[in-house]
Design a protein around this motif. Structure first.
Motif, PDB file in Angstrom:
ATOM      1  N   LEU A 116      -1.359  -5.479  -4.860  1.00 62.06           N
ATOM      2  CA  LEU A 116      -0.885  -6.822  -5.183  1.00 62.06           C
ATOM      3  C   LEU A 116      -1.416  -7.226  -6.546  1.00 62.06           C
ATOM      4  N   ASN A 117      -0.555  -7.142  -7.565  1.00 64.41           N
ATOM      5  CA  ASN A 117      -1.039  -7.551  -8.876  1.00 64.41           C
ATOM      6  C   ASN A 117      -0.863  -9.050  -9.073  1.00 64.41           C
ATOM      7  N   ILE A 144       0.819  -1.211   0.000  1.00 64.34           N
ATOM      8  CA  ILE A 144       0.000   0.000   0.000  1.00 64.34           C
ATOM      9  C   ILE A 144       0.855   1.264   0.000  1.00 64.34           C
ATOM     10  N   GLN A 145       2.159   1.116   0.265  1.00 61.18           N
ATOM     11  CA  GLN A 145       3.110   2.228   0.214  1.00 61.18           C
ATOM     12  C   GLN A 145       2.624   3.415   1.056  1.00 61.18           C
ATOM     13  N   PRO A 146       2.596   3.247   2.380  1.00 60.64           N
ATOM     14  CA  PRO A 146       1.988   4.268   3.231  1.00 60.64           C
ATOM     15  C   PRO A 146       2.872   5.464   3.575  1.00 60.64           C
ATOM     16  N   THR A 147       4.162   5.431   3.188  1.00 63.78           N
ATOM     17  CA  THR A 147       5.092   6.468   3.637  1.00 63.78           C
ATOM     18  C   THR A 147       5.278   7.539   2.579  1.00 63.78           C
ATOM     19  N   LEU A 183      -9.406  -7.316  -1.597  1.00 62.70           N
ATOM     20  CA  LEU A 183      -9.755  -7.171  -3.010  1.00 62.70           C
ATOM     21  C   LEU A 183      -9.513  -5.751  -3.505  1.00 62.70           C
ATOM     22  N   ALA A 184      -9.726  -4.780  -2.629  1.00 58.03           N
ATOM     23  CA  ALA A 184      -9.508  -3.385  -3.016  1.00 58.03           C
ATOM     24  C   ALA A 184      -8.050  -3.106  -3.349  1.00 58.03           C
ATOM     25  N   TRP A 185      -7.140  -3.914  -2.786  1.00 59.22           N
ATOM     26  CA  TRP A 185      -5.712  -3.729  -3.055  1.00 59.22           C
ATOM     27  C   TRP A 185      -5.166  -4.761  -4.033  1.00 59.22           C
ATOM     28  N   MET A 186      -6.005  -5.659  -4.524  1.00 63.61           N
ATOM     29  CA  MET A 186      -5.574  -6.638  -5.515  1.00 63.61           C
ATOM     30  C   MET A 186      -5.771  -6.077  -6.925  1.00 63.61           C
ATOM     31  N   SER A 243      -3.979   0.620 -11.642  1.00 59.68           N
ATOM     32  CA  SER A 243      -2.883   0.601 -10.663  1.00 59.68           C
ATOM     33  C   SER A 243      -2.053  -0.671 -10.740  1.00 59.68           C
ATOM     34  N   TRP A 244      -2.144  -1.404 -11.840  1.00 63.62           N
ATOM     35  CA  TRP A 244      -1.401  -2.667 -11.990  1.00 63.62           C
ATOM     36  C   TRP A 244       0.079  -2.492 -11.662  1.00 63.62           C
ATOM     37  N   ALA A 245       0.709  -1.459 -12.214  1.00 61.64           N
ATOM     38  CA  ALA A 245       2.149  -1.253 -12.025  1.00 61.64           C
ATOM     39  C   ALA A 245       2.451  -0.162 -11.002  1.00 61.64           C
TER      40      ALA A 245
END
Length: 321
Positions: free
Chosen positions: A185-186, A22-25, A168-171, A179-181
């Motif tokens: 989680l792709n 999710i790259q939170p930083t 699922l929202a992050w898949m 947001s594939w790349a």
């Protein structure tokens, strides 16, 4: 530190491990020697990580990545107290030689597929010597037990419809996903074929999962036992009970880079630490050093370099506030 160097450091630090990618930083340059790290808006996991522990550990890993990247440019950096809503501040304190792990920042990947059959004994011996906070399990019955516990704990999580929706929202199950790349989680990172990815999107939906679970099929569809059993070893990372998640994240990153340096690929199974029954079962079977807790378990092995997926990462411009 010029703006160009600051951007290069962010690009390297962004490759640090983080929960669900999710790259939170996010980052801000205060002046020529000072950088602030903060929490990105809406990049949390309120269901899967309700206390924020995993996100805080992800921040620690990112800060460690920034420090390592700075060492490659000859800068020694120290973490200082944050101000306001910041997570941490980093200050250049002098010159330093590159950290031995820094050159592996861009090589580390999460590998979720099956490993090569090589048992990698000399490499595992070296890892055990360099990382005393790891308990390395190499015997097949031990690895099989971890695989079983991982599937049990994962199934418990998947039975929570809110958890599945958040996941699922992050898949990113299709290359057509915008947001594939970029993040999440792709399917490539999850070692899914196109058919498997499409099937996952159906299986995890409300109603369908519950139906399959009633038939006793959900565990087989969500389980990873075969992949875990292909591991050359399982490494249990245990850290002091009083350690903050931020500091744990810094150590988590360095341990993973040490694995990368030795030529190992890895994937974390944090659900084994999150699930009380699984964590207790591991402690009962393999012991638990006094004053420590299980942070995560890594499955380890060897893979061809060509098998490692390219990282999905947000552009640097999105990581500056």
């Amino acid at each position: 530190m010029s703006p160009e160097v600051f951007a290069a450091l962010i690009a390297d630090a962004a490759l640090s491990p983080n929960v669900h990618n999710i790259q939170p930083t996010i980052w801000r340059q205060i002046d020529a020697t000072t950088v602030a790290a903060a929490q990105a808006s809406r990049r949390t996991l309120p269901v899967g990580d309700p206390t924020g522990r995993d996100v805080e550990a992800s921040h620690g890993a990112a800060v460690e990545g920034f420090i390592l990247a700075a060492s490659l440019r000859g800068m020694e950096m120290r973490v200082t107290a944050p101000e306001g809503s910041e997570i941490a501040r980093l200050i250049v304190t002098g010159e330093v030689d590159p950290d031995p792990l820094a050159s592996f920042l861009t090589a580390r990947r999460t590998y979720r597929g099956r490993f090569l059959p090589d048992r990698a004994v000399p490499i595992l011996d070296a890892l055990a010597q360099t990382a005393p906070d790891l308990t390395i399990l190499r015997e097949r019955p031990d690895i099989d037990q971890v695989a079983h516990l991982n599937d049990q704990a994962s199934l418990k999580s998947f039975r929570d419809a809110r958890f599945r929706a958040e996941l699922l929202a992050w898949m990113r199950l299709s290359r057509r996903h915008p947001s594939w790349a970029v993040d999440g989680l792709n399917a490539r990172a999850m070692e899914m074929s196109g058919l498997e990815a499409a099937g996952a999107g159906v299986v995890l939906k409300p109603g369908m999962f519950e139906f399959l679970d009633r038939l006793g099929l959900a565990g087989a569809l969500t389980g990873e036992a075969a992949v875990v059993q292909s591991s050359a070893a399982i490494a249990l990372l245990r850290r002091p009970i009083g350690e903050t998640p931020f500091e744990t994240g810094r150590r988590w990153h360095r341990v993973w880079l040490e694995m990368t340096r030795l030529g190992l690929s890895a994937a974390p199974m944090t659900v084994l630490a999150d699930d009380r029954a699984a964590a207790e079962a591991l402690a009962a079977r393999f012991g638990q050093p006094p004053g420590t807790k299980l942070v995560t378990a890594f499955r380890l092995g060897l893979v061809p370099e060509s098998a490692l997926p390219p990282p999905a990462r947000r552009p640097v411009s999105d990581l500056i506030f």
